[in-house]
Design a protein around this motif. Structure first.
Motif, short mmCIF file in Angstrom:
data_model
loop_
_atom_site.label_atom_id
_atom_site.label_comp_id
_atom_site.label_asym_id
_atom_site.label_seq_id
_atom_site.Cartn_x
_atom_site.Cartn_y
_atom_site.Cartn_z
N MET A 216 43.81 38.08 8.09
CA MET A 216 42.81 38.52 8.59
C MET A 216 41.66 37.27 8.75
SD MET A 216 40.27 41.37 7.19
CE MET A 216 41.00 42.92 7.62
N ALA A 217 41.06 37.36 9.83
CA ALA A 217 40.32 36.45 10.23
C ALA A 217 38.93 36.52 9.39
CB ALA A 217 39.68 36.33 11.85
N ARG A 218 38.49 35.27 8.78
CA ARG A 218 37.45 35.33 7.97
C ARG A 218 36.20 34.57 8.80
NH1 ARG A 218 35.62 32.34 2.54
NH2 ARG A 218 34.54 33.79 1.62
N ARG B 188 35.46 38.29 12.91
CA ARG B 188 35.58 38.55 11.60
C ARG B 188 36.27 39.83 11.51
NH1 ARG B 188 29.79 36.98 8.52
NH2 ARG B 188 29.61 34.79 9.51
N GLY B 189 37.21 39.78 10.44
CA GLY B 189 37.86 41.06 10.28
C GLY B 189 39.14 41.61 11.12
N THR B 190 39.52 40.76 12.30
CA THR B 190 40.54 40.86 13.08
C THR B 190 41.89 40.59 12.33
OG1 THR B 190 39.24 40.19 14.98
CG2 THR B 190 41.66 40.25 15.43
#
Lengths: 302, 302, 302
Positions: C72-74, C123-125
């Motif tokens: 997950m992208a942060r 974010r969250g991807t």
């Protein structure tokens, strides 16, 4: 103490509690008509290998786990632990597979555990510490006092109990798993608000042999302070010797009550042992007697 | 903010939430007749120390935990942590046992924690950070903003809430344990499909003071993406400042919703703090205001 | 094997299982009228993204998880893992956010994970391993054989199943969370006493390619010995090649059955793979075929 010796001589590694359940059930069936109150007995496949006894009109349940730690045969001559046994080189282990009886010694190497049995042991075979019971005037020493003494205490309680559940559980040493369905059954049959865990704890810097049964204020988990205070006040009135335990780690069937979908208070009460999870667990007979007395004192009063 | 100061000055280490529950219940009883909708109040021994408020016809529940981290007296002058407090030499601690009030300092050594109180503290006594509230134009600093601000937000929400549950929980800082029975009660009384966690999170490299309330995309656990997207879309429409958080660790009462036997979506929404789990937790008043506004915006629209 | 390729080409990181659920549901709706028994289908928001199929009068349920590990992208260009992916420098990752499609490489540094995509990712991807399916006469290699093969096995079982539940679950790779509400629904709709976990396990020193489907005697958790023995006896009668696994770690949807409030026996049965949780998971076609055959043999006989 005949039943205690029978319990100590029966193996029941977590996941394989069929035999000990049969032994306890036989004892119950033979004795229950002589108990003060004859309980309703729930057992059989709907409860897996667990046994529930309902006496009168319960407010409190007592839980004692039937399983023990041990080892399981993996590939080649490798072993993996079940629960958290102490890994001591040379420990004698026993078990059986389809080829016959097994007696061997534990070999401990830096990364793995092995057995020295001359033939391969079938994959998945559970092994237990070889039993060696030593009874003196002051102490009992044996493998699996944790939790044979908790079972013994529960069975002694049955003799005089008027109202309450006494429940024999499985899997406690390996993460649990029977408590959730047992609690559901209890709450749907004759619900309770309080639970006591009949199990064995640790001798530590603050808990010593001969100083009485332990009431645990916390282990890894923390019972509700209001309930602990009620239990301790009653214990003080009882004149039975007891000690208060405060630990940061360890767990019991109480953990699964804490996380159950029922508002049930719980408290661990049991004698302390040293050499925990070895074949040489050691408990003071004074503390065991205090444990038995305190359960008999508390159950009618809680 | 009178109630916030009262909450901050009340101690409630996990397992010992009786006093804070009484304080919150008193506040509710005094105020509820002036709220937009008068809620049905559920409290008392059947719910242990938890409190549930049902407003109208709920679709969503808001959970705020009442307990705090702290320490517990062990043997001699040793302490063990409750929850995960920062262990800072010299931290002032307060509590009381049957011998009277206690104020002492934390002593941190390589392997253990101690107190410097001149007498022994009774085994099992909970100790809290000594409170020191500092309010400026920009910030509030105090012990236990986590989760006194979450409680404050929940109580502010009560003033205007028409439909929803507001629930005050226990044990969150020490592994949980009240959520399972609260969720069961909610689902059997007036079931919901959505839940928001009114709690305080962390200032990090991506979450900063004064940039708004945090909507957490994940901590150790991951809410369902479909529900998060619904919450974020509404937050965008609201014009209330918010930040998105993505963390690999940490947990909240949301964890126990995730693992409950109900298909309930959940999301953590709360202001961020720094100096987490110290006596000097610090939150931006802008972020707190955004938290209060966002809950009031979301509840009617979710 | 068309559906297997479709499943392998669909992404579904834990928490984001909407698309794979739609794919499976479409397949079920198109095929179910040609199956031996037409199941009752339960899906939709009341079950989140899970799907339950009830065939006839069930005694046993089969569970296959739909989710996969991923990242997950942060903040900035940082990534955090979802589930336990192997962290291999340069691994190709794919995903999408509101700005468009994403294809990038994993960068592994001592303390953190990064991506090399030229723009910031929202974010969250969630990001997945880029798929690369390689089919030879002996093996299938691809990302996410764990658990696309388990899904495939479950769908093959549907063709001939007369009595049983087939259930498609979410979140297994990231701690679980759908099993509790699925089990509650099953037990309240058409209760079962037995469960099989249709999932993929590990090639190890004792479990090898081409030696058959694995029946797991234990992973971190231990099914009840009595039930394992029943499964193994039937497998022996079947003449289908199988191997017995004994592991000290690892888990599956079986864990949540073990800790559920229902007395349900469970067993993990699935083909073994190597290169676990990499884009190059590898399974023997012989073992996959044995898995499919064993489920079809066991379900009518358990």
């Amino acid at each position: 103490m005949k039943i205690l010796f029978e319990l100590l001589n029966c193996t029941s590694v977590s996941g394989d509690e069929e035999q000990i359940a049969a032994l306890i059930l036989k004892h119950i069936q033979e004795r229950k008509d002589n108990w003060k109150v004859v309980p309703k007995v729930y057992s059989g496949e709907n409860h897996h290998d667990c046994i529930l006894l309902k006496f009168g009109d319960p407010r409190t349940a007592v839980f004692a786990h039937m399983d023990t730690i041990g080892f399981m045969a993996r590939y080649a001559n490798e072993l993996i632990p079940i629960g958290g046994p102490e890994e001591i080189e040379g420990t004698k282990l026993v078990g059986s597979d389809s080829l016959g009886e097994i007696e061997c010694a534990l070999r401990v190497d830096e990364n793995s555990l092995y057995h020295d049995f001359p033939r391969r042991i079938e994959r998945g075979t559970p092994l237990s510490f070889k039993q060696n019971i030593r009874l003196t005037e002051e102490f009992i020493e044996a493998a699996y006092l944790d939790n044979r003494l908790g079972l013994y205490n529960a069975l002694k309680l049955c003799e005089t109990l008027e109202n309450g559940w006494v429940v024999f559980t499985t899997y406690e040493e390996h993460g649990g798993g029977s408590m959730p369905f047992l609690l559901k059954f209890i709450q749907e049959t004759a619900p309770i608000k309080q639970a006591l865990i009949s199990d064995i704890t640790w001798v530590t810097s603050g808990v010593r042999h001969h100083e009485g049964v332990v009431i645990s204020i916390r282990d890894k988990f923390i019972p509700r302070r209001k309930f602990l205070q009620k239990v301790v006040r009653l214990a003080e009135l009882s004149d039975i010797p007891f000690q208060l335990e405060v630990e940061a780690s360890g767990g019991s069937d109480g953990r699964e009550i804490q996380f159950s979908p029922y508002a049930i208070d719980w408290c661990f009460i049991g004698a302390p042992e040293d050499r925990v999870h070895t074949p040489d667990e050691k408990v003071s007979l004074i503390d065991l007697e205090a444990m038995i007395q305190l359960y008999q004192y508390l159950l009618p009063r809680l």
